[in-house]
Design a protein around this motif. Structure first.
Motif, PDB file in Angstrom:
ATOM      1  N   VAL A  69       0.821  -1.210   0.000  1.00 18.12           N
ATOM      2  CA  VAL A  69       0.000   0.000   0.000  1.00 18.12           C
ATOM      3  C   VAL A  69       0.860   1.267   0.000  1.00 18.12           C
ATOM      4  O   VAL A  69       0.527   2.249  -0.675  1.00 18.12           O
ATOM      5  CB  VAL A  69      -1.040   0.012   1.146  1.00 18.12           C
ATOM      6  N   ILE A  72       2.113   1.806  -3.583  1.00 21.92           N
ATOM      7  CA  ILE A  72       1.157   2.394  -4.519  1.00 21.92           C
ATOM      8  C   ILE A  72       1.193   3.917  -4.401  1.00 21.92           C
ATOM      9  O   ILE A  72       1.171   4.633  -5.397  1.00 21.92           O
ATOM     10  CB  ILE A  72      -0.262   1.830  -4.268  1.00 21.92           C
ATOM     11  N   VAL A  73       1.308   4.402  -3.182  1.00 20.60           N
ATOM     12  CA  VAL A  73       1.407   5.851  -2.981  1.00 20.60           C
ATOM     13  C   VAL A  73       2.621   6.406  -3.727  1.00 20.60           C
ATOM     14  O   VAL A  73       2.535   7.405  -4.430  1.00 20.60           O
ATOM     15  CB  VAL A  73       1.510   6.189  -1.473  1.00 20.60           C
ATOM     16  N   SER A  75       4.129   5.347  -6.351  1.00 18.87           N
ATOM     17  CA  SER A  75       4.053   5.362  -7.806  1.00 18.87           C
ATOM     18  C   SER A  75       3.202   6.529  -8.311  1.00 18.87           C
ATOM     19  O   SER A  75       3.291   6.906  -9.465  1.00 18.87           O
ATOM     20  CB  SER A  75       3.525   4.031  -8.342  1.00 18.87           C
ATOM     21  N   PHE A  76       2.370   7.093  -7.432  1.00 22.34           N
ATOM     22  CA  PHE A  76       1.571   8.240  -7.867  1.00 22.34           C
ATOM     23  C   PHE A  76       2.214   9.579  -7.503  1.00 22.34           C
ATOM     24  O   PHE A  76       1.829  10.610  -8.035  1.00 22.34           O
ATOM     25  CB  PHE A  76       0.162   8.160  -7.274  1.00 22.34           C
ATOM     26  N   PHE A  78       5.154  10.733  -8.180  1.00 23.39           N
ATOM     27  CA  PHE A  78       5.853  11.362  -9.312  1.00 23.39           C
ATOM     28  C   PHE A  78       4.912  12.289 -10.067  1.00 23.39           C
ATOM     29  O   PHE A  78       5.255  13.398 -10.423  1.00 23.39           O
ATOM     30  CB  PHE A  78       6.352  10.299 -10.297  1.00 23.39           C
ATOM     31  N   GLY A  79       3.711  11.782 -10.316  1.00 19.89           N
ATOM     32  CA  GLY A  79       2.770  12.550 -11.117  1.00 19.89           C
ATOM     33  C   GLY A  79       2.125  13.689 -10.344  1.00 19.89           C
ATOM     34  O   GLY A  79       1.945  14.777 -10.863  1.00 19.89           O
ATOM     35  N   THR A  80       1.757  13.438  -9.077  1.00 19.66           N
ATOM     36  CA  THR A  80       1.036  14.472  -8.343  1.00 19.66           C
ATOM     37  C   THR A  80       1.953  15.641  -7.979  1.00 19.66           C
ATOM     38  O   THR A  80       1.572  16.793  -8.165  1.00 19.66           O
ATOM     39  CB  THR A  80       0.409  13.908  -7.058  1.00 19.66           C
ATOM     40  N   LEU A  97       9.689   1.667 -15.030  1.00 20.43           N
ATOM     41  CA  LEU A  97       8.714   1.375 -13.976  1.00 20.43           C
ATOM     42  C   LEU A  97       7.650   0.406 -14.473  1.00 20.43           C
ATOM     43  O   LEU A  97       7.159  -0.436 -13.715  1.00 20.43           O
ATOM     44  CB  LEU A  97       8.084   2.666 -13.449  1.00 20.43           C
TER      45      LEU A  97
END
Lengths: 473, 332
Positions: A69, A72-73, A75-76, A78-80, A97
């Protein structure tokens, strides 16, 4: 009050990766250990291996869940928070990735189900295979993520055109100059972490007289690992340092606390680096030793921090002190390995004593070392996201305001406090509950994989082990 | 010259629907938690998805990484645009993810907390994903390939409605999954829930269908242009809805789940066909968003070889855990 989105995003990323990093580093080592236990059980039929495997699989399940869990945070993130960086480096990082997901994550996830829940549903050999696949998956995952991370430190195989990286050579980019050192260093760190956790718990169980036969085996195995791997890690670390001197001299200078480029640099044991003064306020060192370690000459030249302008210097104190923390713990680990060997040679390894009380305390050591090491290497890269090419302020998400970054940071901290607080508690409950003596389908006569849980082995109808009372504090 | 971008569009579209269908049913099981008859049913429900949820969620990570690899613009516009929503999605996924391990390890009193975490986490994650769909239909404010809108542009009555729609849709996937995987009182209850959820889903579906052409000119033109094929998709969805109802009445065990998946696939294709070829509406198409051809090619080699293997062993694990889940069974 105005918040700087760059600073808050850096804190947020550091917070999330620090929490995340301790799980993979533990589960990579533990997955291999479980696969080994399953293999030994498959080969010898000895119940002790099955008991150990069952117990450590439970621990693995909790740790892996928390790792997934928090991953998962990551991996997001980078985008946020770093969307410009994502856009710039997508041509390299995206495929890498993605390869991690398709070659590692799916493998881990699918076979984890069989490892955790399939013991009674698949033949023993298949269960062993699942354990091996989970272990393999953790390594493949580490391979890709360290390729990505190393590339950010020592970018290679790319062409930087109009603010976007274009890959010119995949082999050069993936096997970039710092990758082999970083990967080996982390792989060994994982095995050391797994060894210290298993050794610590086993020693504690031996103190309690709980499941003595199995825990003796576990403690012995782990101490062999520590004896050989802890010194090996020091050697690998040394090679990594030489690589850093070549490709990230400013980071190395910060690790050494060395401000001026000089010949015959001392090895500083203690110092108070100050960026304002561009020097150390106070220092205690061994003359010429840094030069000897880094260049193998007493008057070899060691780079200085002020080769870089003040704006391009990393936070020296953080780098300097986290590096010393990591190295200090490394020496402590070597000492533990030797201590264990001495006890073994004196045939006192399994006699409850001081060593068995120290080992549980040592469980924290590898985790602290890993986080400290990450801080050294990641802060040492500052202010660069991609070393020398993309800075933090260039990589940040343009639409991200300071308050959004603050709100999400507080949010993640709150969520992590609840989740990881509870996770730590349940891990402790699993350990306190002790190992399960009843291991069905594992008697010496052969496999009966489909036999239900209540069917019983040689002592199958015995009551489960009584929970241990946790008076160890 | 091979059109990598088109191949990648197909792969990402496939990855997304795989995620929706697979994590959909395990999120749905979480959403249905408060309505479950008793605590023992909840144990069975959780055990029915425990071996799979991790693999299912991996498709979401693949979606994220795949977008970064093949369509970085989508990644770098959507995530900042949905910043606070993404936080809610992730927080939801964290709570429900750890609940799988924690709930069975908790004492009797604390178990209820993790049941709540599982349910609320699943609900929030589903709602957030539905809101993403709504925000996608609305479009994003961009300039020079960078998101320039505000922090709450995604939060509108329309996107909330799509959020609730997906929430109910996932619950339907969950209830039909339970019909297939359980028996006795849990299954009876799932049979009762299914038609109600379907009714709820269809009413929201209807409102969205009337509302979408009003909020989006592009979709209106697309729907009422000469492209009549597009009307086959909602027709297919309605056919699936009928199949679900009929199968539940006949107490078929597998068909309701299959037909619900069909319902999702048709709706999803309808959405894609309505927006094609825009991936960051209203300004950018697939080709604007694509990464460098050599990156798409490098990743394609691996994906084409590896994805079939992944599908094969994933299918194998579903086969290992085939059949009904019974009380007290399944946990390690």
């Amino acid at each position: 009050m105005e918040f700087d989105p760059v600073l808050i995003s850096r804190i947020q990323f550091a917070f999330i990766i620090s929490f995340h990093a301790i799980f993979p580093v533990f589960t990579i080592g533990l997955a291999s250990y479980i696969a080994l236990l399953e293999g030994l059980h498959f080969k010898t039929g000895n119940r002790a291996w099955a008991q150990l495997s069952r117990f450590w699989t439970k621990v693995f399940a909790v740790a892996f869940g928390m790792g997934v869990v928090s991953g998962i945070v990551m991996s997001f993130q980078f985008g946020t928070n770093w969307s410009n960086f994502s856009q710039a480096s997508a041509n390299f990082l995206g495929p890498v990735l993605s390869y991690e997901v398709v070659t590692a994550f799916f493998l881990e996830a699918a076979f984890l189900g069989v490892l955790l829940f399939g013991r009674e549903k698949v033949p023993r050999g298949t269960h062993l295979f699942a354990a091996c696949m989970v272990a393999l998956g953790t390594f493949i995952s580490a391979f890709w993520i360290l390729a990505a991370n190393s590339w950010m430190h020592t970018p290679a195989g790319v062409d930087f055109r109009d603010g976007v990286f274009h890959v010119t050579s995949w082999t050069e980019a993936i096997f970039n100059p710092s990758f082999p050192y970083r990967f080996t260093h982390m792989a060994v760190a994982s095995f050391l972490t797994g060894s210290f956790v298993v050794a610590g718990i086993s020693a504690w169980y031996l103190l309690k007289g709980h499941m003595v036969e199995a825990n003796k085996k576990a403690l012995s195995m782990c101490l062999w690992m520590i004896l050989f791997l802890a010194p090996a890690q020091a050697v690998i670390g040394d090679f990594h340092g030489l690589n850093t001197m070549e490709y990230q001299p400013t980071k190395l200078a910060a690790m050494e606390g060395n401000w001026e480029t000089q010949a015959g640099a001392p090895l500083l044991l203690f110092a108070l680096p100050s960026k304002d003064e561009q020097g150390n306020l106070f220092e205690v060192g061994v003359p010429n030793l840094a030069s000897i370690i880094l260049t193998h000459h007493a008057d070899g030249v060691v780079p200085g921090i002020n080769e870089a302008s003040a704006a391009e210097q990393p936070p020296v104190s953080i780098v300097f002190w986290t590096f010393r923390t990591m190295v200090g713990i490394g020496f402590l680990m070597i000492a533990i390995g030797i201590w264990g060997l001495v006890l073994r040679l004196r045939r006192q390894l399994y006699e409850p004593g001081l060593f068995h009380r120290v080992m549980p305390l040592m469980i924290a050591a590898p985790f602290i070392a890993v986080v400290a090491g990450w801080f050294t290497t990641e802060s040492g890269r500052a202010p660069w996201l991609v070393y020398g090419m993309v800075s933090f302020s260039e990589g940040i998400t343009p639409s991200l305001s300071g308050w959004m970054a603050v709100v999400s940071l507080i949010g993640y901290m709150a969520v992590y406090a609840v989740v990881y607080g509870a996770g730590g508690y349940y891990l402790w409950q699993v350990v306190k509950g002790g190992m399960d003596e009843t291991v069905p389908g594992s008697d010496e006569s052969g496999a009966h994989p489909k036999r239900p849980l209540s069917g019983g082995g040689p002592i199958g109808n015995a009551a489960p082990a009584a929970p241990l009372k946790g008076d160890w504090t | 010259m091979i059109d990598f971008t088109m191949i990648w569009a197909a792969i990402i579209a496939f990855g997304v629907i795989m995620y929706v269908l697979m994590d959909g049913f395990d999120l749905g099981v979480g959403i249905l938690y408060p309505f479950a008859p008793d605590e023992e049913s909840r144990d069975i429900m959780m055990n029915s998805v425990a071996p799979f949820w991790d693999g299912n969620e991996t498709w979401l990570v693949l979606g994220g990484a795949g977008l970064l690899g093949a369509f970085p613009l989508v990644y770098s516009v959507l995530l900042p645009a949905l910043y606070l929503g993404v936080f809610l999605l992730l927080a939801g996924l964290i709570f429900r993810g750890v609940a799988f391990e924690f709930r069975f390890k908790a004492s009797r009193e604390k178990k209820a907390y993790w049941s709540t975490a599982f349910c609320v986490g699943s609900g929030v994650a589903a709602l957030a994903q539905g809101i993403v769909v709504g925000s996608y239909i609305q479009g994003y404010q961009t300039e020079n390939m960078v998101y320039t809108g505000g922090a709450f542009d995604w939060l509108t009555p329309f996107s909330l409605l799509t959020g609730v729609g997906l929430l109910i849709g996932y619950a339907l996937l969950g209830s039909t999954w339970l019909i297939m995987k359980t028996e006795g009182s849990v299954q009876d209850w799932a049979y009762r829930m299914t038609p109600r959820l379907l009714a709820g889903l269809l009413s929201i579906f209807l409102i969205i269908s009337f509302w979408t052409p009003l909020v989006d000119e592009f979709v209106r033109d697309r729907w009422f242009s000469n492209l009549f094929v597009i009307w086959l998709l909602p027709a297919g969805a309605m056919g699936c809805a009928y199949l679900i109802l009929r199968a539940v009445r006949r107490r078929d065990e597998g068909l309701p789940f299959v037909a619900t998946m069909g319902l999702f696939v048709f709706t999803y294709l309808g959405l894609l066909a309505s927006k094609w070829p825009y991936v960051v509406p209203p300004d950018y198409t697939l080709y604007d968003a694509a990464s460098a051809p050599e990156s798409q090619a490098f990743l394609l080699v691996g994906v084409l070889f590896v994805i079939p293997v992944v599908l094969a062993y994933t299918a194998w694990t579903y086969w290992v855990f085939r059949g009904k889940v019974r009380a007290g069974e399944g946990y390690h």
